[in-house]
Write a protein that holds these residues in place. Structure first.
Motif, PDB file in Angstrom:
ATOM      1  N   PHE A  71       0.827  -1.212   0.000  1.00 36.62           N
ATOM      2  CA  PHE A  71       0.000   0.000   0.000  1.00 36.62           C
ATOM      3  C   PHE A  71       0.860   1.260   0.000  1.00 36.62           C
ATOM      4  O   PHE A  71       0.676   2.150  -0.829  1.00 36.62           O
ATOM      5  CB  PHE A  71      -0.933  -0.007   1.217  1.00 36.62           C
ATOM      6  N   TYR A  72       1.798   1.331   0.941  1.00 33.30           N
ATOM      7  CA  TYR A  72       2.619   2.548   1.044  1.00 33.30           C
ATOM      8  C   TYR A  72       3.531   2.712  -0.166  1.00 33.30           C
ATOM      9  O   TYR A  72       3.881   3.843  -0.539  1.00 33.30           O
ATOM     10  CB  TYR A  72       3.427   2.517   2.341  1.00 33.30           C
ATOM     11  N   LEU A  73       3.907   1.617  -0.782  1.00 32.23           N
ATOM     12  CA  LEU A  73       4.703   1.716  -2.003  1.00 32.23           C
ATOM     13  C   LEU A  73       3.881   2.339  -3.127  1.00 32.23           C
ATOM     14  O   LEU A  73       4.388   3.177  -3.888  1.00 32.23           O
ATOM     15  CB  LEU A  73       5.206   0.331  -2.413  1.00 32.23           C
ATOM     16  N   ARG A  74       2.599   1.967  -3.218  1.00 30.82           N
ATOM     17  CA  ARG A  74       1.729   2.561  -4.235  1.00 30.82           C
ATOM     18  C   ARG A  74       1.530   4.045  -3.992  1.00 30.82           C
ATOM     19  O   ARG A  74       1.492   4.843  -4.932  1.00 30.82           O
ATOM     20  CB  ARG A  74       0.366   1.852  -4.248  1.00 30.82           C
ATOM     21  N   VAL A  75       1.401   4.423  -2.706  1.00 31.29           N
ATOM     22  CA  VAL A  75       1.241   5.845  -2.367  1.00 31.29           C
ATOM     23  C   VAL A  75       2.480   6.626  -2.784  1.00 31.29           C
ATOM     24  O   VAL A  75       2.389   7.710  -3.378  1.00 31.29           O
ATOM     25  CB  VAL A  75       0.964   6.013  -0.865  1.00 31.29           C
ATOM     26  N   CYS A  76       3.657   6.088  -2.482  1.00 36.56           N
ATOM     27  CA  CYS A  76       4.906   6.766  -2.848  1.00 36.56           C
ATOM     28  C   CYS A  76       5.050   6.880  -4.366  1.00 36.56           C
ATOM     29  O   CYS A  76       5.485   7.920  -4.880  1.00 36.56           O
ATOM     30  CB  CYS A  76       6.102   6.029  -2.258  1.00 36.56           C
ATOM     31  N   ARG A  77       4.694   5.838  -5.077  1.00 40.05           N
ATOM     32  CA  ARG A  77       4.785   5.880  -6.543  1.00 40.05           C
ATOM     33  C   ARG A  77       3.843   6.915  -7.138  1.00 40.05           C
ATOM     34  O   ARG A  77       4.139   7.514  -8.174  1.00 40.05           O
ATOM     35  CB  ARG A  77       4.470   4.501  -7.119  1.00 40.05           C
ATOM     36  N   SER A  78       2.707   7.137  -6.501  1.00 33.00           N
ATOM     37  CA  SER A  78       1.758   8.132  -6.998  1.00 33.00           C
ATOM     38  C   SER A  78       2.180   9.553  -6.638  1.00 33.00           C
ATOM     39  O   SER A  78       1.960  10.492  -7.411  1.00 33.00           O
ATOM     40  CB  SER A  78       0.356   7.855  -6.430  1.00 33.00           C
ATOM     41  N   LEU A  79       2.787   9.715  -5.459  1.00 27.77           N
ATOM     42  CA  LEU A  79       3.135  11.048  -4.971  1.00 27.77           C
ATOM     43  C   LEU A  79       4.438  11.570  -5.546  1.00 27.77           C
ATOM     44  O   LEU A  79       4.566  12.771  -5.811  1.00 27.77           O
ATOM     45  CB  LEU A  79       3.227  11.045  -3.436  1.00 27.77           C
ATOM     46  N   LEU A  80       5.411  10.692  -5.732  1.00 21.89           N
ATOM     47  CA  LEU A  80       6.749  11.156  -6.103  1.00 21.89           C
ATOM     48  C   LEU A  80       6.806  11.889  -7.449  1.00 21.89           C
ATOM     49  O   LEU A  80       7.451  12.946  -7.537  1.00 21.89           O
ATOM     50  CB  LEU A  80       7.733   9.985  -6.090  1.00 21.89           C
ATOM     51  N   PRO A  81       6.182  11.377  -8.523  1.00 15.38           N
ATOM     52  CA  PRO A  81       6.311  12.089  -9.808  1.00 15.38           C
ATOM     53  C   PRO A  81       5.840  13.542  -9.761  1.00 15.38           C
ATOM     54  O   PRO A  81       6.597  14.439 -10.158  1.00 15.38           O
ATOM     55  CB  PRO A  81       5.471  11.232 -10.759  1.00 15.38           C
ATOM     56  N   PRO A  82       4.603  13.830  -9.276  1.00 18.92           N
ATOM     57  CA  PRO A  82       4.210  15.246  -9.242  1.00 18.92           C
ATOM     58  C   PRO A  82       5.037  16.071  -8.278  1.00 18.92           C
ATOM     59  O   PRO A  82       5.324  17.238  -8.537  1.00 18.92           O
ATOM     60  CB  PRO A  82       2.732  15.206  -8.827  1.00 18.92           C
ATOM     61  N   LEU A  83       5.439  15.488  -7.127  1.00 19.21           N
ATOM     62  CA  LEU A  83       6.264  16.226  -6.171  1.00 19.21           C
ATOM     63  C   LEU A  83       7.621  16.566  -6.772  1.00 19.21           C
ATOM     64  O   LEU A  83       8.145  17.679  -6.558  1.00 19.21           O
ATOM     65  CB  LEU A  83       6.447  15.416  -4.885  1.00 19.21           C
ATOM     66  N   MET A  84       8.211  15.658  -7.509  1.00 12.01           N
ATOM     67  CA  MET A  84       9.490  15.938  -8.148  1.00 12.01           C
ATOM     68  C   MET A  84       9.339  17.029  -9.206  1.00 12.01           C
ATOM     69  O   MET A  84      10.213  17.893  -9.356  1.00 12.01           O
ATOM     70  CB  MET A  84      10.050  14.659  -8.786  1.00 12.01           C
ATOM     71  N   LEU A  85       8.225  17.006  -9.939  1.00  9.31           N
ATOM     72  CA  LEU A  85       7.992  18.043 -10.945  1.00  9.31           C
ATOM     73  C   LEU A  85       7.793  19.406 -10.283  1.00  9.31           C
ATOM     74  O   LEU A  85       8.317  20.425 -10.760  1.00  9.31           O
ATOM     75  CB  LEU A  85       6.767  17.679 -11.784  1.00  9.31           C
ATOM     76  N   ILE A  86       7.036  19.434  -9.185  1.00  4.55           N
ATOM     77  CA  ILE A  86       6.845  20.685  -8.447  1.00  4.55           C
ATOM     78  C   ILE A  86       8.179  21.217  -7.954  1.00  4.55           C
ATOM     79  O   ILE A  86       8.477  22.418  -8.059  1.00  4.55           O
ATOM     80  CB  ILE A  86       5.875  20.461  -7.265  1.00  4.55           C
ATOM     81  N   LEU A  87       9.003  20.329  -7.399  1.00  2.00           N
ATOM     82  CA  LEU A  87      10.308  20.743  -6.884  1.00  2.00           C
ATOM     83  C   LEU A  87      11.185  21.280  -8.010  1.00  2.00           C
ATOM     84  O   LEU A  87      11.892  22.278  -7.831  1.00  2.00           O
ATOM     85  CB  LEU A  87      10.992  19.552  -6.207  1.00  2.00           C
ATOM     86  N   ALA A  88      11.129  20.627  -9.171  1.00  2.00           N
ATOM     87  CA  ALA A  88      11.957  21.073 -10.289  1.00  2.00           C
ATOM     88  C   ALA A  88      11.535  22.448 -10.790  1.00  2.00           C
ATOM     89  O   ALA A  88      12.375  23.301 -11.080  1.00  2.00           O
ATOM     90  CB  ALA A  88      11.878  20.046 -11.430  1.00  2.00           C
TER      91      ALA A  88
END
Length: 458
Positions: free
Chosen positions: A239-256
């Protein structure tokens, strides 16, 4: 006589707008008609019209405005890459055990999509298609469901990177320079889009927190309107792996995107190109990048960008004719005579913008109203970043206020027939009140908008 002609022209624009005619042509057509009338009555100087080519050339040469099509492309591509769908699934599982958990999930996803795309229409439509059927199926009342979706979808107005802040930054920069000239100050300082991006972060986050508090209190006081859904996926492995996979791409784009602007590594235009490439990459890894999708995204981007710049050209012509009739001097006189000094003038401008939001889009208000009142308020000594964020937050209400709020139309277009227009209108009222509450808090505590830019760009 000249000033009264400016007022009549202003009123004529609103009357013609109610007919549904395209805004860009209403602005330019009305301005030309009144200019011709003024020439016949010998109350208008044709030299003002000769300045239009220089205005248009300045628009073409404005590097900041290049960020508009790039951010639009990024938002449309992310919407097609189904980032919101995976985010909503993950957040729904994460908050599913709480009363109102689905509403909290939709709000947080709306915040992340706002920080990723900056396009209100795409966010509202996407969230309406994905979350509204789920919320109704889970027993949520249609009124609160529609209010949450519309309010969370409009967060793209205030949370950077925002198309509104890009356009407003360009207009505020010109207004600031004009105010300096009127005060006899010839300093080279100006207002950048990065200043507004940094200034909008704390008010944007505070608005999200107020939304979450309201949803939590509503779920606690009226649990039947926001029942706890039956979700079992959370207990499955990974479950938490799925949450991380969903959150990381947009968060990385926001950070960039935001990190490069606020950190001084890139201009807003350069960061927008980074965001556009990042959106292409996310679409590729999600297997949502094809020739047909790319062609559709380019077509939508061209349509939206053309609409923005046509309104900008029409507003430039309107502004020239308005000044030719000495309308700017009339505005200075009216605002200067108000009781309360600069705060009374600011209150009146904010009130007028809020009322105009019932019938006008944020683009028209930004291009028509802000160039007229902005130099006057800035010449009174009002902080330009604080004023820009106040205007941006006020413009956000234009997407929610009935009867012509665009977010309401977007959701009406994708909502099931069982959801009435009255329920959509009723659902957004508490969130409009919350936005006005934040506007009052920001007026009382300007540091919410000015502190972060002063630290970053000190």
């Amino acid at each position: 006589m000249d000033s009264y002609m400016a007022l009549w022209m202003f009123l004529a624009v609103f009357v013609v707008l109610l007919s549904g005619y395209p805004v860009a042509f209403v602005l330019s057509g009305t301005a030309l008609m009144f200019a011709l009338l003024g020439l016949q009555l010998d109350t208008f100087d044709a030299d003002f019209l000769t300045a239009l080519p220089n205005r248009l050339f300045g628009i073409i040469n404005n590097e900041t405005l290049i960020a508009v099509p790039l951010f639009v492309f990024m938002g449309v591509m992310l919407e097609r890459a189904k980032i919101a769908e995976s985010l909503l699934e993950a957040m729904s599982e994460l908050f599913g055990s709480l009363h109102g958990g689905l509403g909290l999930a939709v709000t947080i996803v709306g915040m992340l999509m706002a920080a990723s795309t900056g396009i209100v229409g795409a966010t509202v439509v996407t969230m309406g298609l994905l979350s509204l059927p789920t919320m109704l199926k889970s027993g949520y009342h249609p009124t609160i469901s529609c209010g949450i979706i519309c309010a969370s979808g409009t967060l793209g107005q205030i949370i950077p990177p925002s198309i509104v802040l890009v356009l407003l930054g360009d207009v505020m920069s010109s207004a600031y320079q004009q105010a300096q000239l009127e005060m006899g100050v010839f300093a080279p300082e100006t207002i950048s889009v990065g200043d507004l991006f940094a200034g909008a972060i704390l008010p944007g986050l505070l608005l999200v927190i107020l939304y979450l508090i309201y949803i939590t209190l509503t779920a606690w006081i009226c649990p039947a309107s926001m029942p706890k859904p039956k979700i079992t996926e959370r207990h499955q492995s990974g479950f938490y792996l799925r949450v991380c996979r969903s959150l990381l791409p947009p968060l990385m784009l926001i950070l960039a995107v935001l990190g490069s602007i606020i950190g001084g590594l890139a201009t807003p235009t350069e960061a927008a190109s980074v965001g556009a490439m990042g959106a292409l990459f996310l679409a590729f890894i999600n297997k949502q990048l094809s020739k047909d999708i790319l062609q559709e995204v380019m077509h939508n981007t061209t349509q939206i960008t053309s609409m923005v710049f046509m309104i900008l050209i029409g507003a430039a012509l309107f502004s020239l004719v308005f000044r030719g009739f000495e309308g700017d001097e009339l505005i200075v006189e009216l605002l200067s005579d108000l009781p309360g000094g600069k705060f009374g003038a600011l209150f009146m401008v904010m009130l007028v913008m809020f009322l105009l939001g019932f019938v006008l889009d944020f683009i028209e208000i930004t291009f028509v109203i802000v160039p007229i009142v902005g130099p006057v308020l800035l010449a009174m000594g009002i902080d330009p970043v604080w004023l820009g964020i106040m205007i941006a937050l006020n413009l956000q209400t234009s997407f929610l206020t009935p009867p012509f709020g665009f977010a309401l139309f977007y959701l009406r277009g994708v909502a099931p027939a069982a959801v009435t227009t009255g329920q959509i209108y009723k659902g957004v009222i508490p969130f409009i009140i919350i936005q006005l509450l934040l506007l009052g808090i920001l007026a009382y505590f300007p540091e919410l908008a000015t502190w972060l830019p002063s630290i970053i760009y000190a």
